[in-house]
Design a protein around this motif. Structure first.
Motif, short mmCIF file in Angstrom:
data_model
loop_
_atom_site.label_atom_id
_atom_site.label_comp_id
_atom_site.label_asym_id
_atom_site.label_seq_id
_atom_site.Cartn_x
_atom_site.Cartn_y
_atom_site.Cartn_z
N HIS A 135 46.01 107.38 30.32
CA HIS A 135 45.41 106.13 31.04
C HIS A 135 46.00 105.04 30.13
CE1 HIS A 135 43.01 103.74 33.22
NE2 HIS A 135 42.44 102.96 32.54
N TRP A 136 46.99 104.43 30.95
CA TRP A 136 47.46 103.12 30.37
C TRP A 136 46.77 101.67 30.77
CZ3 TRP A 136 52.26 102.52 27.44
CH2 TRP A 136 52.96 103.51 27.13
N VAL A 137 46.40 100.86 29.70
CA VAL A 137 45.60 99.61 29.72
C VAL A 137 47.01 98.68 29.53
CG1 VAL A 137 44.03 98.26 29.21
CG2 VAL A 137 43.66 100.64 29.08
N LEU A 138 47.39 98.11 30.78
CA LEU A 138 48.42 97.10 30.65
C LEU A 138 47.85 95.80 30.27
CD1 LEU A 138 50.67 98.67 33.25
CD2 LEU A 138 50.72 99.19 30.88
N HIS A 139 48.41 94.87 29.42
CA HIS A 139 47.84 93.53 29.11
C HIS A 139 48.87 92.63 29.19
CE1 HIS A 139 44.10 94.94 26.59
NE2 HIS A 139 44.77 96.15 26.51
#
Length: 344
Positions: A135-139
């Motif tokens: 699960h990638w959290v892109l900032h």
């Protein structure tokens, strides 16, 4: 720190990050200036030519009231992505995989925070190198780039595991351990050298406070090699490096500062080279890099303008003829931070 997050399978769309006009420029890599040499179209720092009429603006990592000039343009990010992928150090993947394998199993799999994700090139490179669900959290601050990163990201891991994405708008300067709670990994690309010492300290504190490893790639190292050495090579390099340090940014000192900061917090740190190797097959990228590199040097030292214009013309001619080869040195950093209580 952030707007409400949205979750989407990688390769899908995210309603929270729809493209719209956004004027905030963001971090640069191997920067430039606006037409300082008079040779060819004007450039913006690190982003190749200035956008043509009708093209969207670049992004800014800091706040909207900053006086920092424009940095990354989306077209520059697309142009450099193959070179970035080829340059990143595969030698850091095995120690990273070993650390990730020690983590407790989670239903959602690995949780990866990509800081300053831009168009998502780091995820497209790294996700297929790691096993298991992710699960990638892109900032990022730019909703257009967040949208692009979400829709253009890989759908599966190395072993076929499912990959999903969440987008968050936010500022690296406000990153905290709480924002990284539950993270398996923090990653970034071409970011450290556009931060100040205080911002690097905040990033290190957030990662060590969360107890997660950090893989921070493609920080400029301040060294460039060009075929057929020219008397001005070193002078341009020194002026460019001084430009990279403007306004308190760390530039080519960043990776050393970050490594020392991580080590002071008890992390095990590894540094590997990650050079761009540009030849005839990368002529378009080489041309735009040259314009930005020389342009930044002239912006730092206007007295170089006349000689640098001739130098740039010679280098561009060699590039167009397929005779120029360039090595732009970068460094990749892997910090294996001490796990927090309750983690492996």
């Amino acid at each position: 720190m952030t707007e409400p997050a949205t979750t989407t399978p990688l390769g899908g769309t995210s309603s929270g990050s729809r493209a719209r006009t956004h004027q905030e420029p963001g971090p640069r890599e191997d920067g430039g200036t606006s037409g300082a040499t008079g040779a060819g179209p004007s450039v913006i720092p690190g982003a190749g030519p200035a956008p043509r009429p009708g093209e969207r603006a670049t992004l800014r990592l800091r706040g909207t009231d900053s006086d920092e000039p424009p940095r990354y343009a989306p077209e520059w990010l697309r142009l450099r992505e193959p070179a970035d992928a080829a340059a990143r150090s595969a030698g850091l993947l095995d120690p990273l995989r070993l650390r990730l394998a020690e983590l407790p199993r989670r239903t959602e799999g690995l949780v990866v925070h990509d800081i300053g994700c831009g168009t998502g090139s780091m995820g497209r490179w790294l996700a297929p190198h790691l096993d298991g669900a992710q699960h990638w959290v892109l900032h990022d601050r730019d909703p257009y780039l967040l949208h692009f990163a979400a829709v253009a990201s890989p759908r599966s891991a190395a072993d076929g595991g499912h990959v999903t994405v969440e987008t968050r708008r936010g500022d690296i300067a406000r990153l905290t351990p709480d924002a990284l709670a539950g993270a398996s990994l923090v990653t970034a690309s071409a970011l450290l050298d556009v931060l100040t010492r205080e911002e690097v300290g905040a990033l290190v504190a957030a990662c060590t406070g969360a107890g997660c490893p950090a893989l921070l790639t493609l920080s400029v190292a301040g060294r460039v090699e060009l075929s057929a050495p020219h008397p001005m090579d070193q002078e341009i390099t020194e002026a460019f490096n001084a430009h990279q340090r403007r306004g308190g940014l760390l530039g080519p000192d960043a990776v050393t500062v970050a490594a020392e900061a991580f080590a002071e917090q008890g992390a095990t740190v590894r540094l590997n080279p990650s050079p761009w190797r540009l030849g005839p097959g990368q002529a378009a990228l080489t041309e735009q890099w040259l314009r930005g590199w020389v342009g930044a040097a002239v912006e730092e030292r206007p007295d170089l303008a006349e000689r640098a214009g001739r130098y740039l013309a010679e280098r561009l001619e060699a590039c167009a003829a397929g005779e120029l080869r360039v090595v732009v040195h970068h460094s990749d950093l892997l910090a294996l931070c001490r796990p927090v209580d309750g983690d492996a």
